[in-house]
Design a protein around this motif. Structure first.
Motif, short mmCIF file in Angstrom:
data_model
loop_
_atom_site.label_atom_id
_atom_site.label_comp_id
_atom_site.label_asym_id
_atom_site.label_seq_id
_atom_site.Cartn_x
_atom_site.Cartn_y
_atom_site.Cartn_z
N MET A 1 0.81 -1.16 0.00
CA MET A 1 0.00 0.00 0.00
C MET A 1 0.87 1.25 0.00
O MET A 1 1.78 1.39 0.82
CB MET A 1 -0.80 0.02 1.26
CG MET A 1 -1.96 -0.86 1.13
SD MET A 1 -3.21 -0.67 2.16
CE MET A 1 -4.01 0.22 2.59
N PRO A 2 0.54 2.07 -0.90
CA PRO A 2 1.39 3.21 -1.05
C PRO A 2 1.19 4.24 0.06
O PRO A 2 2.11 5.00 0.39
CB PRO A 2 1.01 3.79 -2.39
CG PRO A 2 -0.23 3.13 -2.82
CD PRO A 2 -0.44 1.95 -1.97
N GLN A 3 0.00 4.28 0.64
CA GLN A 3 -0.25 5.27 1.68
C GLN A 3 0.60 4.99 2.92
O GLN A 3 1.02 5.93 3.62
CB GLN A 3 -1.74 5.26 2.10
CG GLN A 3 -2.65 5.76 1.04
CD GLN A 3 -3.20 4.59 0.18
OE1 GLN A 3 -2.91 3.42 0.43
NE2 GLN A 3 -3.96 4.92 -0.85
N ILE A 4 0.84 3.75 3.17
CA ILE A 4 1.61 3.40 4.35
C ILE A 4 3.06 3.76 4.13
O ILE A 4 3.74 4.22 5.06
CB ILE A 4 1.45 1.91 4.66
CG1 ILE A 4 0.01 1.65 5.05
CG2 ILE A 4 2.38 1.49 5.76
CD1 ILE A 4 -0.30 0.23 5.37
N SER A 5 3.56 3.64 2.92
CA SER A 5 4.94 3.98 2.67
C SER A 5 5.14 5.49 2.77
O SER A 5 6.22 5.96 3.13
CB SER A 5 5.38 3.45 1.31
OG SER A 5 4.65 4.08 0.30
N GLN A 6 4.14 6.28 2.46
CA GLN A 6 4.24 7.74 2.56
C GLN A 6 4.11 8.21 4.01
O GLN A 6 4.48 9.33 4.34
CB GLN A 6 3.14 8.40 1.72
CG GLN A 6 3.32 8.22 0.27
CD GLN A 6 2.14 8.84 -0.50
OE1 GLN A 6 1.18 9.29 0.10
NE2 GLN A 6 2.25 8.86 -1.81
N LEU A 7 3.57 7.34 4.77
CA LEU A 7 3.31 7.69 6.15
C LEU A 7 4.60 8.06 6.88
O LEU A 7 4.63 9.06 7.61
CB LEU A 7 2.63 6.50 6.85
CG LEU A 7 1.83 6.81 8.08
CD1 LEU A 7 0.67 7.73 7.81
CD2 LEU A 7 1.32 5.53 8.67
N ALA A 8 5.62 7.33 6.70
CA ALA A 8 6.86 7.60 7.39
C ALA A 8 7.44 8.93 6.94
O ALA A 8 7.95 9.72 7.75
CB ALA A 8 7.86 6.48 7.13
#
Length: 163
Positions: free
Chosen positions: A1-8
């Motif tokens: 999931m791309p949203q989780i990778s942007q989260l950091a």
């Protein structure tokens, strides 16, 4: 999931700006405003402490002044009572002297009055004896026709009056 990778990456940026903002706030408040506020608080505490010390000193001075006043008042009262006692003694002696003089004067007047009364009584008795002797002499002359001397009539009246 791309949203989780942007989260950091997103959180790291927000954490960075949070630290920068808190750092600026710390510098402005902690280094700029807080020393002024702390100086005001210290000044106020010093002034309150000074005022409390001055009030305690004033209270102690007032207590000493009250004790001194009470001592002076007590001494003044004692002097006043002594003066009043002296005045009473003097007034009593003066009253006694005046009363003694008045009593002596009254006694003299009473003695003079009694002497005057005795003299008037003696004079009145003498006049009564004289009138009674004349009346007795006239009565004896009318009733018996005998002549009685004035001395005999006076002796007879004195015997009857004096017993």
């Amino acid at each position: 999931m791309p949203q989780i990778s942007q989260l950091a990456a997103t959180y790291m940026s927000q954490i960075f700006w949070l630290v920068v903002t808190f750092g600026l706030v710390f510098l402005v408040v902690g280094r700029g405003m807080l020393p002024k506020v702390q100086a005001t608080i210290d000044s106020r505490d010093g002034k309150i402490g000074g005022d409390l010390a001055a009030a305690a000193a004033a209270r102690d001075a007032a207590d000493r002044a009250e004790i001194e006043w009470q001592a002076r008042d007590h001494a003044n009262r004692e002097r006043a009572q002594a003066l009043m006692a002296d005045a009473r003694g003097t007034a009593t002696k003066a009253s006694e002297a005046t009363l003694a003089a008045a009593n002596a004067q009254q006694a003299d007047r009473l003695a003079a009055g009694e002497a005057s009364i005795r003299a008037a009584t003696a004079k009145a008795i003498g006049e009564i004896e004289g009138v009674a002797a004349e009346a007795a002499q006239a009565i004896v002359t009318r009733v018996s026709g005998a002549q009685v001397t004035a001395a005999e009539a006076r002796d007879a009246v004195q015997k009857v009056l004096h017993g």
